[in-house]
Design a protein around this motif. Structure first.
Motif, PDB file in Angstrom:
ATOM      1  N   MET A  12      38.764 -47.016 -29.651  1.00 37.34           N
ATOM      2  CA  MET A  12      39.013 -47.973 -30.713  1.00 37.34           C
ATOM      3  C   MET A  12      37.719 -48.729 -30.989  1.00 37.34           C
ATOM      4  N   LEU A  13      37.425 -48.890 -32.238  1.00 38.37           N
ATOM      5  CA  LEU A  13      36.253 -49.665 -32.633  1.00 38.37           C
ATOM      6  C   LEU A  13      36.514 -51.147 -32.379  1.00 38.37           C
ATOM      7  N   PRO A  14      35.530 -51.878 -31.880  1.00 35.88           N
ATOM      8  CA  PRO A  14      35.699 -53.322 -31.710  1.00 35.88           C
ATOM      9  C   PRO A  14      35.905 -54.009 -33.062  1.00 35.88           C
ATOM     10  N   GLU A  15      36.581 -55.127 -33.054  1.00 40.81           N
ATOM     11  CA  GLU A  15      36.907 -55.858 -34.281  1.00 40.81           C
ATOM     12  C   GLU A  15      35.696 -56.126 -35.179  1.00 40.81           C
ATOM     13  N   PRO A  16      34.549 -56.559 -34.624  1.00 37.83           N
ATOM     14  CA  PRO A  16      33.405 -56.828 -35.522  1.00 37.83           C
ATOM     15  C   PRO A  16      32.876 -55.587 -36.235  1.00 37.83           C
ATOM     16  N   ASN A  17      33.240 -54.399 -35.761  1.00 35.74           N
ATOM     17  CA  ASN A  17      32.729 -53.164 -36.351  1.00 35.74           C
ATOM     18  C   ASN A  17      33.734 -52.481 -37.271  1.00 35.74           C
ATOM     19  N   ARG A  18      34.772 -53.213 -37.702  1.00 42.85           N
ATOM     20  CA  ARG A  18      35.783 -52.625 -38.574  1.00 42.85           C
ATOM     21  C   ARG A  18      35.803 -53.302 -39.932  1.00 42.85           C
TER      22      ARG A  18
END
Length: 137
Positions: A1-7
């Motif tokens: 899963m991509l971290p929140e800042p990278n979405r």
């Protein structure tokens, strides 16, 4: 899963990237990239942001979710190699449902290189290898 800042989350961010960014098509993917800069953009932290578009043309829900998971997994290592102020939208085409993960990764990396987004392949770990192993004893 991509971290929140990278979405990418907001519809407006997707729209701006698709409309104003550069685009490159591959067999199973279309990659849109936009450099975020200027006075009207807020300063952000956390690196580049990735967004996925996997339409019903790719297949039923199970297939679409599988394709999205594979693309998110492919994007994770790219967060350190893509400039921080970049938004990228990856649109999966119907062929993505049957493409292997290595094929999708190769197509994404080739698209990013063609757009001039992907940094060089040299990594800082290779440059800082221990000098004692190469010095004569």
């Amino acid at each position: 899963m991509l971290p929140e800042p990278n979405r990418l989350r907001r519809h407006s961010d997707f729209s701006l990237t698709v409309r104003q960014g550069r685009r490159i098509g591959r067999r199973d993917l279309v990659v849109h990239a936009r450099s975020v800069s200027g006075a009207n953009e807020a300063v952000r932290f956390g690196g580049p942001r990735f967004g996925l578009v996997v339409s019903k043309a790719v297949g039923p829900a199970v297939i679409r979710h599988r394709v999205a998971r594979r693309l998110r997994h492919i994007c994770m290592p790219l967060t350190s190699r893509v400039p921080a102020q970049t938004d990228i939208v990856i649109r999966a085409l119907p062929g993505a449902a049957t493409a292997s993960s290595p094929e999708l990764e190769q197509q994404l990396r080739a698209g990013l290189r063609r757009l001039g987004i992907l940094a060089s392949t040299s990594s800082p770990e290779l440059a800082t290898e221990s000098p004692s192993s190469s010095s004569p004893s």
